[in-house]
Design a protein around this motif. Structure first.
Motif, PDB file in Angstrom:
ATOM      1  N   ALA A   7      32.782  25.901  34.555  1.00 16.64           N
ATOM      2  CA  ALA A   7      33.727  24.087  35.650  1.00 16.64           C
ATOM      3  C   ALA A   7      34.998  24.074  34.430  1.00 16.64           C
ATOM      4  CB  ALA A   7      32.719  23.365  35.804  1.00 16.64           C
ATOM      5  N   ASN A   8      35.483  24.185  33.657  1.00 15.05           N
ATOM      6  CA  ASN A   8      36.392  23.776  32.851  1.00 15.05           C
ATOM      7  C   ASN A   8      37.897  24.971  33.441  1.00 15.05           C
ATOM      8  OD1 ASN A   8      35.771  20.761  31.868  1.00 15.05           O
ATOM      9  ND2 ASN A   8      34.906  22.535  29.876  1.00 15.05           N
ATOM     10  N   LYS A   9      37.292  25.803  33.229  1.00 10.79           N
ATOM     11  CA  LYS A   9      38.350  27.612  33.392  1.00 10.79           C
ATOM     12  C   LYS A   9      38.807  27.385  35.215  1.00 10.79           C
ATOM     13  CE  LYS A   9      36.239  31.007  32.680  1.00 10.79           C
ATOM     14  NZ  LYS A   9      35.074  32.425  32.143  1.00 10.79           N
ATOM     15  N   LYS A  10      37.353  26.703  35.599  1.00 11.70           N
ATOM     16  CA  LYS A  10      37.861  26.477  37.391  1.00 11.70           C
ATOM     17  C   LYS A  10      39.040  25.142  37.224  1.00 11.70           C
ATOM     18  CE  LYS A  10      36.314  25.735  41.880  1.00 11.70           C
ATOM     19  NZ  LYS A  10      35.364  25.417  42.722  1.00 11.70           N
ATOM     20  N   ASP A  11      38.674  24.170  36.803  1.00  8.00           N
ATOM     21  CA  ASP A  11      39.735  22.945  36.896  1.00  8.00           C
ATOM     22  C   ASP A  11      40.818  23.720  36.128  1.00  8.00           C
ATOM     23  OD1 ASP A  11      37.365  21.652  38.137  1.00  8.00           O
ATOM     24  OD2 ASP A  11      37.446  20.903  36.213  1.00  8.00           O
ATOM     25  N   LYS A  12      41.189  23.730  35.176  1.00  6.79           N
ATOM     26  CA  LYS A  12      42.374  24.855  34.506  1.00  6.79           C
ATOM     27  C   LYS A  12      43.109  26.002  35.202  1.00  6.79           C
ATOM     28  CE  LYS A  12      44.082  26.545  30.271  1.00  6.79           C
ATOM     29  NZ  LYS A  12      43.744  27.893  29.281  1.00  6.79           N
ATOM     30  N   ILE A  26      43.162  25.643  38.709  1.00  8.37           N
ATOM     31  CA  ILE A  26      43.583  24.637  39.922  1.00  8.37           C
ATOM     32  C   ILE A  26      44.924  24.197  39.243  1.00  8.37           C
ATOM     33  CG2 ILE A  26      43.095  22.989  41.261  1.00  8.37           C
ATOM     34  CD1 ILE A  26      40.344  24.093  41.594  1.00  8.37           C
ATOM     35  N   ARG A  27      44.810  23.471  37.983  1.00  9.12           N
ATOM     36  CA  ARG A  27      45.513  22.796  37.465  1.00  9.12           C
ATOM     37  C   ARG A  27      46.750  23.651  37.373  1.00  9.12           C
ATOM     38  NH1 ARG A  27      42.151  20.199  33.964  1.00  9.12           N
ATOM     39  NH2 ARG A  27      42.426  20.795  32.350  1.00  9.12           N
ATOM     40  N   GLN A  28      46.520  24.835  36.767  1.00 11.62           N
ATOM     41  CA  GLN A  28      48.369  25.774  37.166  1.00 11.62           C
ATOM     42  C   GLN A  28      48.517  25.855  37.598  1.00 11.62           C
ATOM     43  OE1 GLN A  28      46.229  28.634  33.791  1.00 11.62           O
ATOM     44  NE2 GLN A  28      46.800  27.323  32.130  1.00 11.62           N
ATOM     45  N   GLY A  29      48.000  26.901  38.893  1.00 14.95           N
ATOM     46  CA  GLY A  29      48.808  26.868  40.269  1.00 14.95           C
ATOM     47  C   GLY A  29      49.301  25.603  40.791  1.00 14.95           C
ATOM     48  N   ASP A  30      48.657  24.504  40.467  1.00 15.50           N
ATOM     49  CA  ASP A  30      49.323  23.470  41.141  1.00 15.50           C
ATOM     50  C   ASP A  30      50.965  22.774  40.504  1.00 15.50           C
ATOM     51  OD1 ASP A  30      47.296  22.603  42.811  1.00 15.50           O
ATOM     52  OD2 ASP A  30      46.171  21.078  41.679  1.00 15.50           O
ATOM     53  N   ARG A  31      50.925  23.351  39.386  1.00 15.00           N
ATOM     54  CA  ARG A  31      51.984  23.474  38.194  1.00 15.00           C
ATOM     55  C   ARG A  31      52.955  23.971  38.699  1.00 15.00           C
ATOM     56  NH1 ARG A  31      51.268  23.291  32.297  1.00 15.00           N
ATOM     57  NH2 ARG A  31      49.043  24.083  33.219  1.00 15.00           N
ATOM     58  N   ASP A  32      52.257  25.246  39.018  1.00 15.15           N
ATOM     59  CA  ASP A  32      53.463  26.588  39.577  1.00 15.15           C
ATOM     60  C   ASP A  32      53.632  26.165  40.622  1.00 15.15           C
ATOM     61  OD1 ASP A  32      52.953  27.758  37.217  1.00 15.15           O
ATOM     62  OD2 ASP A  32      51.368  28.900  37.743  1.00 15.15           O
ATOM     63  N   GLY A  33      53.426  25.531  41.357  1.00 24.56           N
ATOM     64  CA  GLY A  33      54.328  24.856  42.886  1.00 24.56           C
ATOM     65  C   GLY A  33      53.294  25.850  44.464  1.00 24.56           C
TER      66      GLY A  33
END
Length: 75
Positions: A58-63, A65-72
């Protein structure tokens, strides 16, 4: 049979008292790991390992997703 019921009650009490933010993925992993561990004679160890593995996933999945949001980029 009594030992199983006592363990189940203790596990349910621990889950009820645990914070919901940290339980993401843990419950499913604990159930699956507990069943697999029970078949091997180590139900509690299996439940703990299942919880840890699912929480890690779950932590890997959240990370990701967060990286995808930062990249736009879109999810």
């Amino acid at each position: 049979m009594t030992r199983i019921l006592i363990r189940a009650a203790l596990i349910l009490a621990a889950v009820a008292l645990a914070g919901t933010a940290e339980a993401k993925g843990c419950l499913k992993g604990a159930v699956v790991g507990g069943i697999a561990g029970h078949m091997a004679g180590h139900g509690v160890v299996g439940a703990a390992a299942g919880c840890a593995i699912e929480r890690h996933e779950a932590n890997k999945k959240d990370k990701t997703i967060r990286q995808g949001d930062r990249d736009g980029s879109a999810r």
